[in-house]
Design an enzyme around this catalytic site. Structure first.
Site, PDB file in Angstrom:
ATOM      1  N   LYS A 117       5.507   2.314   8.196  1.00 21.17           N
ATOM      2  CA  LYS A 117       4.378   3.175   8.597  1.00 21.17           C
ATOM      3  C   LYS A 117       3.150   2.313   8.878  1.00 21.17           C
ATOM      4  O   LYS A 117       2.490   2.463   9.907  1.00 21.17           O
ATOM      5  CB  LYS A 117       4.087   4.151   7.453  1.00 21.17           C
ATOM      6  CG  LYS A 117       3.170   5.283   7.805  1.00 21.17           C
ATOM      7  CD  LYS A 117       2.880   6.145   6.576  1.00 21.17           C
ATOM      8  CE  LYS A 117       4.119   6.815   6.012  1.00 21.17           C
ATOM      9  NZ  LYS A 117       3.812   7.710   4.869  1.00 21.17           N
ATOM     10  N   LYS A 177       0.849  -1.201   0.000  1.00 18.73           N
ATOM     11  CA  LYS A 177       0.000   0.000   0.000  1.00 18.73           C
ATOM     12  C   LYS A 177       0.873   1.235   0.000  1.00 18.73           C
ATOM     13  O   LYS A 177       1.882   1.279   0.719  1.00 18.73           O
ATOM     14  CB  LYS A 177      -0.856  -0.031   1.280  1.00 18.73           C
ATOM     15  CG  LYS A 177      -1.769   1.159   1.470  1.00 18.73           C
ATOM     16  CD  LYS A 177      -3.154   0.894   0.903  1.00 18.73           C
ATOM     17  CE  LYS A 177      -4.011   2.142   0.805  1.00 18.73           C
ATOM     18  NZ  LYS A 177      -3.669   2.971  -0.378  1.00 18.73           N
ATOM     19  N   SER A 191      -6.907   5.681   4.435  1.00 23.79           N
ATOM     20  CA  SER A 191      -6.914   4.887   3.196  1.00 23.79           C
ATOM     21  C   SER A 191      -7.361   3.463   3.508  1.00 23.79           C
ATOM     22  O   SER A 191      -8.125   2.856   2.751  1.00 23.79           O
ATOM     23  CB  SER A 191      -5.522   4.825   2.577  1.00 23.79           C
ATOM     24  OG  SER A 191      -5.295   5.920   1.732  1.00 23.79           O
ATOM     25  N   LYS A 250       5.027   1.967  -3.229  1.00 21.78           N
ATOM     26  CA  LYS A 250       5.036   3.379  -3.632  1.00 21.78           C
ATOM     27  C   LYS A 250       5.239   3.463  -5.133  1.00 21.78           C
ATOM     28  O   LYS A 250       5.890   2.598  -5.731  1.00 21.78           O
ATOM     29  CB  LYS A 250       6.190   4.126  -2.948  1.00 21.78           C
ATOM     30  CG  LYS A 250       5.995   5.622  -2.937  1.00 21.78           C
ATOM     31  CD  LYS A 250       4.983   6.000  -1.866  1.00 21.78           C
ATOM     32  CE  LYS A 250       4.985   7.439  -1.504  1.00 21.78           C
ATOM     33  NZ  LYS A 250       4.433   7.612  -0.151  1.00 21.78           N
TER      34      LYS A 250
END
Ligand code: GLU
Length: 422
Positions: free
Chosen positions: A101, A77, A356, A113
């Site tokens: 994270k 993600k 998200s 990413k």
């Protein structure tokens, strides 16, 4: 002399920086070498190039990347950025930060990413749309609601997510909102997602201020970057009674020790440029914003802005990293010695990916929550994560960044072991 020598060898390559950060945290808990070695590299990086017709009729070839770092805990993600300075190493590093994270806030995701080398500030809406659609098409084999879920990042926004979701859904022949988050709410975006990065950051600032025994009311704030995160953080902190004394964007910086008129700054940003604000409040050297004597400093722009060169001049009590990677490891040491509380990126800006996650969950169950519900869940997630990090930092007498990595590494290592990778 010693500083100059060290300065010359300071690495500003974000990929090397994140590897150092992993090593630092792994040492604290004596993490297995095999796990460290796996985590120091991305699982998969895809490089794509694709042609796009520009408004003047010419064809321009763009290059982009999607990095998937680690999927031990769940699908990867992380956002997609459009920026002229995007590099492969930067995208890899950003995907690694996403893994940690998601681990800090305990989301069932690994890190990914994407990035496209382009400058949306000089492109028309139509050109941006064509780049967005071609890029998602180029990476469509490796993304998906149970594989890798993109989102907005630097210079991308809900409209771009909407175009990408549309192209992906057409390729698959089915409505697929869960492939991407940060969409406009009418097509499955979550309420509160747009403000989530800043809101989450402000929740951590509020906890940190309690930790250092200071009030938010009247606290002075400097914010570097006036994009989605910086601008919303300014609003939310002002709502809490803080005085926003300095803000900047890529063109310049404003500083008024008595507080800026935020409504004016926002209007100028939307209609012309923040530098059209009263010129007596312009900072001659915008980098000085980072060195102002304020209670709270929020770097909300890009990587490597607090380095060996300026860390010793930083005067803020708290630094809340709304941006990814604003501080180098060498600067971290100096800030820690100076007693500055750094709320690291992987915690401070985790509100974005947290909402998200809520968006993806809502897409998968086709049932949508109110903004109040989303914000309450976000508050609880951020406060819980903040305290997990703060307690661990105290327990081991380490800085918050290393503590955040430790919290995260423990979870990721457990998942890797449970899956039999090591
Ligand atoms: N780009 C944001 C980040 O760096 C959000 C990622 C997401 O929502 O997946 O955390």
């Amino acid at each position: 002399m010693k500083t100059q020598q060290t300065e010359a060898v300071e690495s500003l390559n974000p990929f090397q920086i994140v590897q150092t950060q992993i090593e630092n945290a792994a040492k604290i808990i004596g993490l297995d070498r095999e796990i460290v070695e796996i985590l120091k590299k991305p699982k998969r990086v895809m490089t794509v190039s694709f042609p796009v017709r520009m408004d003047d009729g010419s064809i321009q070839v763009f290059e982009g990347y999607r990095s998937q770092h680690n999927d031990a805990i769940g699908p990867t993600k992380g956002g997609i950025r459009f920026h002229p300075d995007v590099t492969r190493d930067e995208v890899i590093a950003l995907s690694m930060w996403m893994t940690f994270k998601c681990g800090v806030v305990n989301l069932p995701y690994g890190g990914g990413k994407g990035g496209v080398i382009c400058d949306p500030r000089t492109m028309s809406k139509g050109e941006i749309e064509r780049v967005s659609r071609r890029f998602i098409e180029a990476i469509s084999d490796i993304v998906g609601p149970d594989k890798d879920i993109p989102a907005p990042d630097v210079y991308t926004n809900p409209q771009i997510m909407g175009w990408m979701m549309d192209t992906y859904s057409r390729i698959k022949g089915a409505f697929n909102p869960g492939v991407i988050t940060g969409k406009p709410p009418i097509i499955g975006g979550s309420k509160g997602r747009n403000e989530a990065t800043a809101r989450g950051c402000v929740f951590t600032i509020a906890e940190a201020m309690k930790d250092i025994g200071k009030e938010l009311e009247g606290a002075t704030v400097a914010i570097q970057g006036f994009g989605n995160a910086g601008r919303v953080a300014a609003d939310l902190l002002a709502e809490q009674g803080c005085k926003i004394v300095a803000v900047s964007d890529s063109k310049g910086a404003l500083y008024n020790p008595d507080g800026l008129d935020l409504d004016d700054v926002k209007e100028l940003k939307d209609t012309s440029a923040i530098l059209n604000y009263d010129s007596s409040f312009h900072l001659k050297n915008p980098d000085e914003l980072l060195e102002l004597d304020v209670d709270i400093l929020v770097p909300a722009a890009l990587e490597n802005v607090i380095t060996l060169k300026n860390a010793h001049r930083v005067k803020a009590n708290i630094i809340a990293e709304a941006a990814n990677g604003p501080t180098t490891p060498d600067a971290d040491k100096i800030l820690y010695e100076k007693g500055i509380l750094v709320i690291p990126d992987i915690l401070a800006n985790a509100g974005g990916v947290t909402v998200s996650y809520f968006e993806w969950v809502q897409n998968l169950m086709n049932y949508y929550w109110s903004e109040e519900e989303v914000n309450e869940k976000l508050k609880s997630a951020m406060e819980t994560s903040y305290h997990a990090v703060s307690n661990l930092a105290q327990k081991y007498s380490i800085d918050f960044r290393t503590a955040a990595y430790v919290v995260s590494l423990k979870r990721i290592a457990e998942a890797m072991k449970a899956r039999g990778w090591v």
